[in-house]
Enzyme design. Sequence first.
Site, short mmCIF file in Angstrom:
data_model
loop_
_atom_site.label_atom_id
_atom_site.label_comp_id
_atom_site.label_asym_id
_atom_site.label_seq_id
_atom_site.Cartn_x
_atom_site.Cartn_y
_atom_site.Cartn_z
N ARG A 18 -4.03 -7.21 20.67
CA ARG A 18 -4.70 -6.60 19.52
C ARG A 18 -4.62 -5.08 19.55
O ARG A 18 -4.92 -4.40 18.57
CB ARG A 18 -6.16 -7.06 19.46
CG ARG A 18 -6.91 -6.67 18.19
CD ARG A 18 -8.15 -7.54 17.93
NE ARG A 18 -8.89 -7.85 19.13
CZ ARG A 18 -9.87 -7.08 19.65
NH1 ARG A 18 -10.18 -5.94 19.07
NH2 ARG A 18 -10.52 -7.46 20.73
N TYR A 28 -4.92 0.78 -8.72
CA TYR A 28 -4.71 -0.62 -8.32
C TYR A 28 -6.04 -1.35 -8.28
O TYR A 28 -7.02 -0.86 -7.71
CB TYR A 28 -4.02 -0.65 -6.96
CG TYR A 28 -3.96 -2.00 -6.30
CD1 TYR A 28 -3.45 -3.10 -6.97
CD2 TYR A 28 -4.41 -2.17 -4.99
CE1 TYR A 28 -3.40 -4.35 -6.36
CE2 TYR A 28 -4.36 -3.41 -4.37
CZ TYR A 28 -3.86 -4.49 -5.07
OH TYR A 28 -3.81 -5.71 -4.46
N LYS A 79 5.69 -4.20 -0.39
CA LYS A 79 6.42 -3.88 -1.61
C LYS A 79 7.80 -3.27 -1.29
O LYS A 79 8.62 -3.92 -0.67
CB LYS A 79 5.57 -2.98 -2.49
CG LYS A 79 4.14 -3.49 -2.72
CD LYS A 79 4.09 -4.86 -3.34
CE LYS A 79 2.72 -5.25 -3.86
NZ LYS A 79 1.65 -5.34 -2.85
#
Length: 377
Positions: free
Chosen positions: A46, A97, A196
């Site tokens: 992690r 957004y 994206k």
Amino acid sequence: MSPETLAVVAGRPPRGPGSELNTPVSLTSTYVGGGSMDGGGLGYGRFGNPTWEALETALGALEGGSARAFASGMAAVSAALHLVPADATVLVPHGAYNGTHSVLDLLVEQGRARVERVDVTDAAGVRAALAAVAGPALLWLESPTNPLLEVADLAALSAAGHERGALVVVDNTFATPLVQRPLDLGADVVVHSVTKFLSGHSDVVLGAVVTRSEELLARLVRHRTLHGAIPGPMEAFLALRGLRTLPLRLERSQRSAAELALRLRGHRAVARVRHPSLPDDPGHELARRQMSGFGALVSIEVAGGAAAADAVVDAVRLWVPATSLGGVESLIERRRRHAGEPVVVPEELLRLSVGVEDVEDLWADLSQALDAAAPLA
């Protein structure tokens, strides 16, 4: 080196005879510690991973800062928004957004923040809104905005935010560091949905933050570690592989987007075209100064309202009706079909993410879909 070269070479392993050209996928949750267990090395899955670090090195080189990858773009957005203390005010574009607006709405519900929605094309108005804020503030910017494609003066607004003592964060997902580098224009933190354009193949969910501040970087990493918003090694590997072709993909997509924007202006079913490449677009001159390109997103408003816009989406065959963007395939969507979309977004607005297909094929499909919707106009 140019950004186009950095996209190819940054984040590679050290070169030597027989060395690997690409950083391999490191599939491990556990690392062997030293005899004293004094914290040397990565320690635990992690806290770090060599595959993440290769992607972070490459993206940091492109943006001109230190990057850290997150499990998703929303995880990166959330981490950046949590940089402000409780009861701070966040100024955000009115047409930003919808996921960003949703996180902010949640922070307001929890009593952790106040929110002011501003027109980022009005620098004087943003400056006045900053002056009216009592207490700490964060100025959140997008340019071009999603999905209205408004262009904000990042240098002027960053300076205005810093005069007020505000932290300035820029979501650079639409432009990518190949088109603009917000840190060079004064921003404190850059946020990306790596899903994206950066990864570019619609097969990864990933996010990233970039900053030049060691103090902010430490806080963002702490948030990632404690909230568990870590990327998967395979996703990081795929994103870095996609990043290698970003210059080629973006060059093609931007060229096609500008051509489609010009053609769409002449179609009887289109009431308005939004793209900074158009000389009469409100953001054109600023985009010319601030950006090295005009982006691969085009938004249009269909004459006839939402029903006509939906008819266009139903009629396309090559364009893909989908809610993402930035992939090699061209996508189309009516944004107000989402309940959380800002009300400043017109009901009839279609967001077009232009991919790398032949522009004539894209135009043939889009124009026939618009022709089919024209009777509804």
